[in-house]
Design a protein around this motif. Structure first.
Motif, PDB file in Angstrom:
ATOM      1  N   GLN A  27       8.926   4.401   0.244  1.00 41.00           N
ATOM      2  CA  GLN A  27       8.663   5.484  -0.693  1.00 41.00           C
ATOM      3  C   GLN A  27       7.907   5.009  -1.930  1.00 41.00           C
ATOM      4  OE1 GLN A  27      12.273   7.576  -1.616  1.00 41.00           O
ATOM      5  NE2 GLN A  27      12.451   8.454   0.438  1.00 41.00           N
ATOM      6  N   SER A  28       8.175   3.782  -2.356  1.00 38.22           N
ATOM      7  CA  SER A  28       7.504   3.269  -3.553  1.00 38.22           C
ATOM      8  C   SER A  28       6.020   2.999  -3.310  1.00 38.22           C
ATOM      9  CB  SER A  28       8.181   1.979  -4.023  1.00 38.22           C
ATOM     10  OG  SER A  28       8.079   0.963  -3.037  1.00 38.22           O
ATOM     11  N   ALA A  29       5.655   2.796  -2.046  1.00 36.37           N
ATOM     12  CA  ALA A  29       4.261   2.506  -1.715  1.00 36.37           C
ATOM     13  C   ALA A  29       3.510   3.747  -1.252  1.00 36.37           C
ATOM     14  CB  ALA A  29       4.197   1.444  -0.626  1.00 36.37           C
ATOM     15  N   ALA A  30       4.206   4.868  -1.128  1.00 40.74           N
ATOM     16  CA  ALA A  30       3.586   6.088  -0.621  1.00 40.74           C
ATOM     17  C   ALA A  30       2.674   6.721  -1.670  1.00 40.74           C
ATOM     18  CB  ALA A  30       4.652   7.083  -0.189  1.00 40.74           C
ATOM     19  N   ALA A  31       1.517   7.186  -1.218  1.00 36.79           N
ATOM     20  CA  ALA A  31       0.588   7.868  -2.116  1.00 36.79           C
ATOM     21  C   ALA A  31       0.838   9.371  -2.123  1.00 36.79           C
ATOM     22  CB  ALA A  31      -0.843   7.597  -1.686  1.00 36.79           C
TER      23      ALA A  31
END
Length: 258
Positions: A56-60
């Motif tokens: 989730q932290s890397a999702a755009a």
């Protein structure tokens, strides 16, 4: 079938050579088409994997179904670039058809494989929308239907060349209806488009197979070997498009969504 009889009886080439040449030509058509299908499948699967993430932290961004997108996924599926990707195969086909006379057979084959990769990019979203099982299931159904229709088109003694104009008009109508439905978003219209799409491309599969056969016989009779190589590529492209479109419409009708 008149070309077949003419070639066998008056061309000055033994019937065995005509038959062997035709088999080799059709094998090249189906072989080129099959390689294109593999390229499309690998491209679609690979791109869909690179476009999604579980972090989730890397999702755009995230799709409505909760799928998390990477920066690449956002560019492909959520940004305005998606419209170019959607229509890129159509533009590619028109350009390829217009320029093939200027290409060598080897160049035309490479361009076809490049087109197959572009098609993979364009349809890669199916791995985000449908379950993997339903994709495989519909692919197998399409393969069986395509094989039967193509075999009938190849073996039938009935002249179905008259189907061409009617079927092409149907394809144009489908494209217009699909563009209109992008704005309307009507499930009923999409359902009707899918049914008509399956029927139209089923007819085109048989028609294109017979046309490929007759085209070979016409040019074999004339001794135009250079064009025969290009004709095999164009035949592979036509059957490839018939298969892909029939698969996509069947997937819309019977595919299980995530």
């Amino acid at each position: 079938m008149e070309e077949y009889v003419k070639a066998r009886s008056t061309a000055g080439i033994r019937s065995e050579e005509i038959d062997a040449g035709l088999r080799a030509h059709m094998n090249k058509v189906y072989g080129t088409m099959s390689v294109g299908m593999v390229i499309t499948a690998l491209a679609a699967w690979s791109i869909s994997g690179l476009a999604t993430t579980t972090d989730q932290s890397a999702a755009a961004a995230a799709l409505p179904n909760g799928t998390l997108l990477t920066d690449l996924g956002y560019a492909i599926y959520a940004s305005p670039l998606r419209w170019l990707i959607m229509f890129a195969p159509l533009i590619f086909v028109f350009g390829f058809s217009a320029m093939i006379n200027r290409m060598s057979a080897a160049t035309a084959q490479l361009v076809f494989y490049a087109f197959a990769a572009v098609m993979g990019l364009s349809i890669s979203s199916i791995f985000l929308v449908y379950t993997s099982f339903s994709i495989v299931q519909v692919f197998l159904i399409t393969s069986i239907a395509f094989a039967g229709l193509s075999l009938w088109g190849y073996t039938t003694k009935k002249d179905i060349s008259g189907w061409g104009s009617f079927l092409i008009m149907g394809v144009i109508g489908l494209i217009v209806a699909m563009i209109v439905n992008i704005f309307l978003q009507s499930p009923a219209i999409m359902f009707a488009i899918s049914i008509l799409g399956v029927l139209i491309f089923a007819g085109l599969t048989a028609y294109d197979t017979q046309n490929i056969k007759n085209t070979y016989l016409q040019h074999a009779f004339a001794g135009d070997q250079e064009w025969l190589g290009k004709a095999a590529i164009m035949g592979a492209l036509n059957l490839y498009l018939d298969f892909i479109n029939m698969f996509m419409f069947l997937l819309q009708l019977f595919g299980n969504r995530e």
